[in-house]
Design a protein around this motif. Structure first.
Motif, PDB file in Angstrom:
ATOM      1  N   UNK A  17       0.861  -1.176   0.000  1.00  0.00           N
ATOM      2  CA  UNK A  17       0.000   0.000   0.000  1.00  0.00           C
ATOM      3  C   UNK A  17       0.901   1.232   0.000  1.00  0.00           C
ATOM      4  N   UNK A  18       0.498   2.244  -0.721  1.00  0.00           N
ATOM      5  CA  UNK A  18       1.311   3.462  -0.813  1.00  0.00           C
ATOM      6  C   UNK A  18       0.501   4.684  -0.396  1.00  0.00           C
ATOM      7  N   UNK A  19       1.173   5.610   0.236  1.00  0.00           N
ATOM      8  CA  UNK A  19       0.562   6.918   0.442  1.00  0.00           C
ATOM      9  C   UNK A  19       1.622   7.976   0.186  1.00  0.00           C
ATOM     10  N   UNK A  20       1.190   9.077  -0.418  1.00  0.00           N
ATOM     11  CA  UNK A  20       2.119  10.133  -0.797  1.00  0.00           C
ATOM     12  C   UNK A  20       1.988  11.329   0.141  1.00  0.00           C
ATOM     13  N   UNK A  21       3.112  11.997   0.370  1.00  0.00           N
ATOM     14  CA  UNK A  21       3.118  13.192   1.211  1.00  0.00           C
ATOM     15  C   UNK A  21       3.927  14.276   0.513  1.00  0.00           C
ATOM     16  N   UNK A  22       3.306  15.432   0.367  1.00  0.00           N
ATOM     17  CA  UNK A  22       3.990  16.597  -0.190  1.00  0.00           C
ATOM     18  C   UNK A  22       4.693  17.328   0.949  1.00  0.00           C
ATOM     19  N   UNK A  23       5.997  17.512   0.836  1.00  0.00           N
ATOM     20  CA  UNK A  23       6.754  18.108   1.945  1.00  0.00           C
ATOM     21  C   UNK A  23       7.075  19.582   1.730  1.00  0.00           C
ATOM     22  N   UNK A  24       6.869  20.093   0.511  1.00  0.00           N
ATOM     23  CA  UNK A  24       7.246  21.475   0.246  1.00  0.00           C
ATOM     24  C   UNK A  24       8.764  21.622   0.171  1.00  0.00           C
ATOM     25  N   UNK A  25       9.233  22.859   0.283  1.00  0.00           N
ATOM     26  CA  UNK A  25      10.678  23.079   0.144  1.00  0.00           C
ATOM     27  C   UNK A  25      11.227  23.971   1.256  1.00  0.00           C
ATOM     28  N   UNK A  26      10.593  23.946   2.414  1.00  0.00           N
ATOM     29  CA  UNK A  26      11.083  24.710   3.550  1.00  0.00           C
ATOM     30  C   UNK A  26      12.355  24.111   4.115  1.00  0.00           C
ATOM     31  N   UNK A  27      12.983  24.830   5.012  1.00  0.00           N
ATOM     32  CA  UNK A  27      14.261  24.388   5.585  1.00  0.00           C
ATOM     33  C   UNK A  27      14.125  23.097   6.390  1.00  0.00           C
TER      34      UNK A  27
END
Length: 332
Positions: A90-100
């Protein structure tokens, strides 16, 4: 319907039913066939969550990305997910952005979800120090695979699969020079972490080329068609001698192409044009766009299979580098 119900109907122990359900030996042929028939008749479906708890397995893979807008990034994530899901995960995706603290928070979240493996995609994961420290703190024993990434990591549980962008850009310069182009321009999109590598590769290839070869670099161009159009006016005004352009993204190249055609500049007769990524957009413009294939599909599939190998107890290569190829179309 549980395995205990099936066992009662079959007149056997629950452990015998469990062996049949899980494909284990220890049940004779006649009893196995009897149990299988009952399982089919009653449409028995194993409780995956319960099985995973017993096996101390979540069968879950996390996919971390810092980009949900770029077509090739989305395509790569889909390829990874498909390959893993068809192998039972099973897969789940997470967007992390580009912050420090994006990488740190992303790895921390994967640890909270008790994932069995992580696939990372995006420029944020080219920061070797940040990735190494975050994995060491939160996922020290979890396999982590960097896709579209050729950086070298010291931790034994980090793997990388990507294409050789340095060699790819050099091949574009050589390709144009061999076709008689002498005044080249390289366009690098805004925020490209690999921008310095791309630039140095281009400038190095120019220096190694024949004496008449000249090169100019433009950086910080937003990755949009309209920005390529704006740039085209500037290039035609400031560099009337240009006869070859390499864009580090297909969208900017297509914007350039639009204005070159509008201004009556013959492509590729007067100016040859190469994009990068070999995206689906290359087939939508006229003439169709020649593009440097960043091997997104191949590196995505290989990244997923690298993770599957580790989870299956095999030891794949820690670093796989693919060769980029130029897909020739109508603009060269």
């Amino acid at each position: 319907m549980t395995i205990y119900d099936i066992a009662k109907l079959a007149g056997v122990s629950a452990s015998s039913v469990s062996r049949v359900v899980n494909g284990k030996p220890g049940v004779n042929r006649v009893t196995r066939e009897k149990i299988q028939k009952l399982l089919q008749e009653h449409n028995y479906v194993p409780d995956t969550n319960a099985r995973n708890l017993v096996m101390q397995s979540t069968k879950t893979i996390g996919i971390l990305t810092d980009d949900i807008d770029t077509l090739h990034q989305v395509e790569g994530a889909h390829r990874v997910e498909y390959e893993l899901m068809r192998n039972g995960y099973y897969c789940f995706s997470k967007y992390i952005g580009r912050g420090s603290d994006a990488v740190e928070n992303g790895m921390m979240d994967m640890a909270r979800h008790r994932v069995e493996g992580v696939v990372c995609m995006g420029d944020a994961f080219r920061d070797v120090e940040a990735v190494t420290q975050a994995v060491k703190r939160h996922l020290p024993e979890t396999p982590v695979v960097m896709v579209h990434n050729t950086m070298t990591f010291s931790l034994p549980n980090i793997y990388s699969v990507g294409a050789d962008e340095k060699e790819g850009i050099e091949s574009c310069v050589d390709y144009l020079a061999q076709r008689g182009r002498r005044n080249l321009i390289l366009v690098i999109n805004k925020g490209r972490i690999s921008g310095p590598l791309i630039r140095s590769s281009f400038e190095g290839a120019i220096k190694k080329g024949e004496p008449r070869l000249r090169g100019t670099v433009y950086t910080g161009i937003p990755d949009r068609v309209e920005e390529g159009e704006h740039l085209a006016y500037h290039l035609l005004r400031e560099h009337p001698e240009v006869d070859g352009i390499i864009c580090a993204t297909d969208l900017i190249a297509i914007g350039l192409l639009n204005i070159l055609k509008e201004k009556g500049v013959a492509v590729p007769q007067q100016i040859a044009l190469i994009g990068e990524h070999n995206s689906a957009f290359c087939e939508t413009c006229r003439p169709r766009l020649t593009s440097l294939d960043a091997m997104i599909t191949m590196s995505s599939i290989m990244g997923a299979r690298t993770l599957l190998d580790v989870l299956d107890g095999r030891e794949p290569s820690h670093h796989v580098t693919l060769r980029m190829t130029i897909v020739e179309r109508g603009t060269t």
